[in-house]
Enzyme design. Structure first.
Site, PDB file in Angstrom:
ATOM      1  N   LYS A 206       5.110  11.929 -13.549  1.00  0.00           N
ATOM      2  CA  LYS A 206       6.016  11.794 -14.690  1.00  0.00           C
ATOM      3  C   LYS A 206       5.802  10.444 -15.370  1.00  0.00           C
ATOM      4  O   LYS A 206       5.679  10.364 -16.572  1.00  0.00           O
ATOM      5  CB  LYS A 206       7.462  11.961 -14.214  1.00  0.00           C
ATOM      6  CG  LYS A 206       8.481  11.847 -15.326  1.00  0.00           C
ATOM      7  CD  LYS A 206       9.881  12.149 -14.827  1.00  0.00           C
ATOM      8  CE  LYS A 206      10.882  11.759 -15.904  1.00  0.00           C
ATOM      9  NZ  LYS A 206      12.267  12.002 -15.509  1.00  0.00           N
ATOM     10  N   GLU A 212       1.025   5.416  -5.361  1.00  0.00           N
ATOM     11  CA  GLU A 212       0.275   6.356  -4.523  1.00  0.00           C
ATOM     12  C   GLU A 212      -0.624   7.245  -5.379  1.00  0.00           C
ATOM     13  O   GLU A 212      -1.812   7.438  -5.093  1.00  0.00           O
ATOM     14  CB  GLU A 212       1.241   7.280  -3.746  1.00  0.00           C
ATOM     15  CG  GLU A 212       2.048   6.593  -2.671  1.00  0.00           C
ATOM     16  CD  GLU A 212       3.401   6.109  -3.165  1.00  0.00           C
ATOM     17  OE1 GLU A 212       3.515   5.738  -4.362  1.00  0.00           O
ATOM     18  OE2 GLU A 212       4.348   6.090  -2.353  1.00  0.00           O
ATOM     19  N   GLY A 266      12.028  14.383 -12.013  1.00  0.00           N
ATOM     20  CA  GLY A 266      10.828  14.688 -11.226  1.00  0.00           C
ATOM     21  C   GLY A 266      11.052  15.839 -10.257  1.00  0.00           C
ATOM     22  O   GLY A 266      10.231  16.755 -10.144  1.00  0.00           O
ATOM     23  N   ARG A 267      12.190  15.843  -9.569  1.00  0.00           N
ATOM     24  CA  ARG A 267      12.437  16.876  -8.558  1.00  0.00           C
ATOM     25  C   ARG A 267      12.889  18.200  -9.172  1.00  0.00           C
ATOM     26  O   ARG A 267      13.143  19.150  -8.452  1.00  0.00           O
ATOM     27  CB  ARG A 267      13.450  16.360  -7.530  1.00  0.00           C
ATOM     28  CG  ARG A 267      14.745  15.833  -8.119  1.00  0.00           C
ATOM     29  CD  ARG A 267      15.558  15.072  -7.072  1.00  0.00           C
ATOM     30  NE  ARG A 267      16.727  14.403  -7.619  1.00  0.00           N
ATOM     31  CZ  ARG A 267      16.721  13.207  -8.177  1.00  0.00           C
ATOM     32  NH1 ARG A 267      15.586  12.541  -8.310  1.00  0.00           N
ATOM     33  NH2 ARG A 267      17.839  12.649  -8.629  1.00  0.00           N
ATOM     34  N   GLU A 352      17.556  13.393  -2.694  1.00  0.00           N
ATOM     35  CA  GLU A 352      17.339  12.392  -3.746  1.00  0.00           C
ATOM     36  C   GLU A 352      18.414  12.547  -4.833  1.00  0.00           C
ATOM     37  O   GLU A 352      18.726  11.600  -5.539  1.00  0.00           O
ATOM     38  CB  GLU A 352      15.925  12.532  -4.339  1.00  0.00           C
ATOM     39  CG  GLU A 352      15.411  11.245  -4.966  1.00  0.00           C
ATOM     40  CD  GLU A 352      13.955  11.319  -5.408  1.00  0.00           C
ATOM     41  OE1 GLU A 352      13.659  12.039  -6.377  1.00  0.00           O
ATOM     42  OE2 GLU A 352      13.104  10.635  -4.803  1.00  0.00           O
ATOM     43  N   HIS A 383      11.890  28.230  18.920  1.00  0.00           N
ATOM     44  CA  HIS A 383      11.238  27.754  20.143  1.00  0.00           C
ATOM     45  C   HIS A 383      11.108  26.240  20.139  1.00  0.00           C
ATOM     46  O   HIS A 383      10.316  25.681  20.898  1.00  0.00           O
ATOM     47  CB  HIS A 383       9.877  28.432  20.289  1.00  0.00           C
ATOM     48  CG  HIS A 383      10.010  29.920  20.360  1.00  0.00           C
ATOM     49  ND1 HIS A 383      10.241  30.596  21.550  1.00  0.00           N
ATOM     50  CD2 HIS A 383      10.030  30.868  19.383  1.00  0.00           C
ATOM     51  CE1 HIS A 383      10.351  31.892  21.298  1.00  0.00           C
ATOM     52  NE2 HIS A 383      10.235  32.080  20.000  1.00  0.00           N
ATOM     53  N   LYS A 511       9.678   0.149  -2.890  1.00  0.00           N
ATOM     54  CA  LYS A 511       8.479   0.022  -3.738  1.00  0.00           C
ATOM     55  C   LYS A 511       8.217  -1.448  -4.048  1.00  0.00           C
ATOM     56  O   LYS A 511       7.088  -1.930  -3.954  1.00  0.00           O
ATOM     57  CB  LYS A 511       8.677   0.767  -5.065  1.00  0.00           C
ATOM     58  CG  LYS A 511       8.634   2.275  -4.971  1.00  0.00           C
ATOM     59  CD  LYS A 511       8.699   2.867  -6.386  1.00  0.00           C
ATOM     60  CE  LYS A 511       9.026   4.343  -6.355  1.00  0.00           C
ATOM     61  NZ  LYS A 511       9.301   4.905  -7.682  1.00  0.00           N
TER      62      LYS A 511
END
Ligand code: F6P
Length: 546
Positions: A206, A212, A266-267, A352, A383, A511
């Site tokens: 965005k 990253e 963004g999400r 978030e 399990h 950050k």
């Protein structure tokens, strides 16, 4: 609505909790033959069975009252009207516009955003078709076989989750990969075995500044240029961003830049051009069906009465457990292997959004907000961690998700999957009493003393709440509905908690500190200014470093 109203609402819920605390769900089911029909709701093929919750008609009425008193109905229309409900960034929240299938204008700051939305969708359609047909090829004329999406958070989790969920709609000769982590291992292992001449990269960010993603994009670019020459880069990169200048500065050619807008969080962006790798992988028609499913859920959310409104009901049950019962986590357990990444996707969507401790007025929130969201697909989780859900000291409300129809014809797999899903919610609700355990142990040849010693370990408390969401088949439209269902659930909860679900300042400090620490990790600066733990770790890192 004031905090006073909310506090009063939560107090009312606590009274209902107290009233209900002595009655088990087992008893509620015994005394009410119609409990399933009283506490289930559906939209299209999606059924929400919420009867296995610690609720009765009075507590549900109190929850719906709370939703009304906190203006959930008005706020959902404010969101749709483009009001800047993301107040800390002064932005509208209009991911619903990205999948809007109607003819009305959708206004942001006095302008209709739909022409631009449709224009980008048309470009996604054209480009994804061209990649799939081979009309768009690599620099050496090869057809693309691998698409590598480089993004993180919302620029990764959504399209990665959807691509996996819609695997039956993908082609074996066109694979989508997702690289997110700054750990070089992620890029390295993804590129291993890929042919640069047949690889298309999509840089998805965005902001187009996320460290990253930019680091990974530069590494990918070098890999490509080393193999095919600098002049080939142009043909092997596309970008998705709101920062068009940033894409240009990375030398992405104009016709390969797909924009979106700051009113898309963004999400909440998988419906935008961030979905480009999905459209390439499953074909545009399927991507469009995914959007249509979400649009249908939007209409349900915007218009259905609260008592029949799936996202509202799910949001309220979450509030019930968080604010009246104090349960801190919520498990999402898809009995659908292709929804493996759905819990991780929901972690960002929910945590978030509602992992906040300030009200919209900037005051400390005086009640609990978002729970920890976690989960894994069934039956695997059975399990691994279900032991704790059944017999641990914490109560964990669960969502079970399951399709009535599998995508593949492999009996008896699906029947077993469904049986396990239903068995788990039944076991969580019923539990197993001391008498039942003793009766079971009686025929096993154990002595009285052995039975006495073993019994407490084999008792299940039961009364553990869950929702079951059942749908016909995990097709694109149903997936769209499911994702939108959870988005609106988060909205309902954020509204009741009076927090801004659409910013994420909490990710910034880490950050900043990472930026400051990088030269110290690289040995270019000393670390005196840091706390003794950070200094100690840096010293140890240097000592270990080869
Ligand atoms: O750091 C958090 C975050 O901003 C998320 O909200 C977002 O989805 C992710 O980083 C990636 O951001 P971008 O798409 O701008 O690279």
């Amino acid at each position: 609505m004031s905090n006073k109203v909310r506090k009063a609402g939560f107090e009312a819920l606590k009274k209902h909790k107290k009233r209900l605390a002595g009655t088990s769900m087992r008893e509620l089911f015994t005394h009410d033959e119609d409990r399933f029909s009283s506490y289930s709701a559906s939209f299209g093929d999606i059924l929400l069975d919420y009867s296995k919750n610690r609720i009765d008609s009075q507590s549900m009425a109190a929850l719906f009252d709370l939703a009304r008193e906190t203006d959930v109905e008005a706020r959902r229309h404010q969101m749709w009207a483009g009001d800047p409900i993301n107040i800390t960034e002064n932005r509208s929240v209009l991911h619903m516009a990205l999948r809007y299938g109607g003819d009305e204008a959708v206004m942001v700051e006095g302008a209709d955003v739909m022409p631009a939305v449709r224009d980008v969708l048309a470009r996604i359609k054209g480009f994804s078709n061209d990649v799939r047909d081979g009309a768009v090829r690599g620099a050496l004329g090869d057809q693309f076989t691998d698409v590598v999406n480089i993004g993180i958070g919302g620029s990764d989790l959504g399209p990665a989750m959807v691509t996996l969920a819609l695997e039956p709609y993908t082609r074996a000769n066109l694979r989508a990969h997702y690289v997110s982590n700054v750990d070089g291992a992620h890029m390295h292992d993804t590129l291993k075995g890929l042919d640069p001449a047949r690889t298309l990269f999509i840089v998805a960010s965005k902001t187009f500044t996320t460290d990253e993603t930019m680091t990974n994009a530069h590494t990918a670019r070098k890999w490509l240029a080393d193999a095919l020459g600098e002049q080939a880069v142009n043909d092997h990169f596309a970008a998705v961003s709101t920062n068009i200048e940033g894409c240009q500065a990375f030398s992405i050619r104009e016709d390969r830049i797909f924009g979106f807008w700051d009113w898309v969080g963004g999400r909440y962006s998988v419906w935008s051009a961030i979905g480009l790798p999905v459209a390439i992988a499953v074909g545009y028609d399927n991507f469009e069906a995914f959007l249509r499913g979400a649009y249908e859920m939007d209409q349900h959310f915007l218009t259905a009465p609260l008592e029949e409104n799936l996202p509202v009901i799910m949001g309220l049950l979450g509030v019930w457990y968080r604010n009246a019962w104090g349960f801190a986590t919520h498990a999402v357990l898809p009995y659908d292997q292709r929804l493996s990444r759905f819990p991780a996707y929901l972690q960002q969507q929910d945590m978030e959004s509602n992992g906040k401790s300030m009200t919209l007025n900037g005051k400390a929130v005086p009640w609990e907000t978002g729970p920890v969201i976690w989960g894994e697909p069934g039956t695997n989780g059975q399990h691994a961690f279900y032991q704790l859900i059944h017999q641990g000291t914490s109560v964990i409300p669960c969502d079970f998700l399951v399709a009535a129809n599998p995508q593949e014809d492999l009996p008896p797999h699906h029947a077993k999957l469904v049986a396990n899903c239903l068995a788990q919610s039944e076991a969580l609700m019923l539990g197993k009493t001391e008498d039942e355990v003793i009766n079971e142990l009686k025929g096993t040849g154990l002595s009285k003393d052995q039975i006495k010693a073993l019994t407490p370990h084999k008792v299940f408390p039961g009364n553990r709440p869950s929702n079951t969401i059942m749908y016909s088949r995990l097709d694109p439209a149903t997936l769209g509905k499911l994702v939108a269902l959870y988005e609106h659930k988060v909205f309902v909860q954020g509204t009741i908690w009076n927090v801004n679900s659409y910013d994420q300042w909490g990710v910034e400090l880490g950050k900043q500190l990472a930026k400051a620490l990088l030269p110290k990790v690289e040995g270019a600066e000393t670390a005196e200014s840091h706390d003794s733990s950070t200094r100690g770790l840096l010293d140890h890192f240097r000592a270990l470093k080869g």
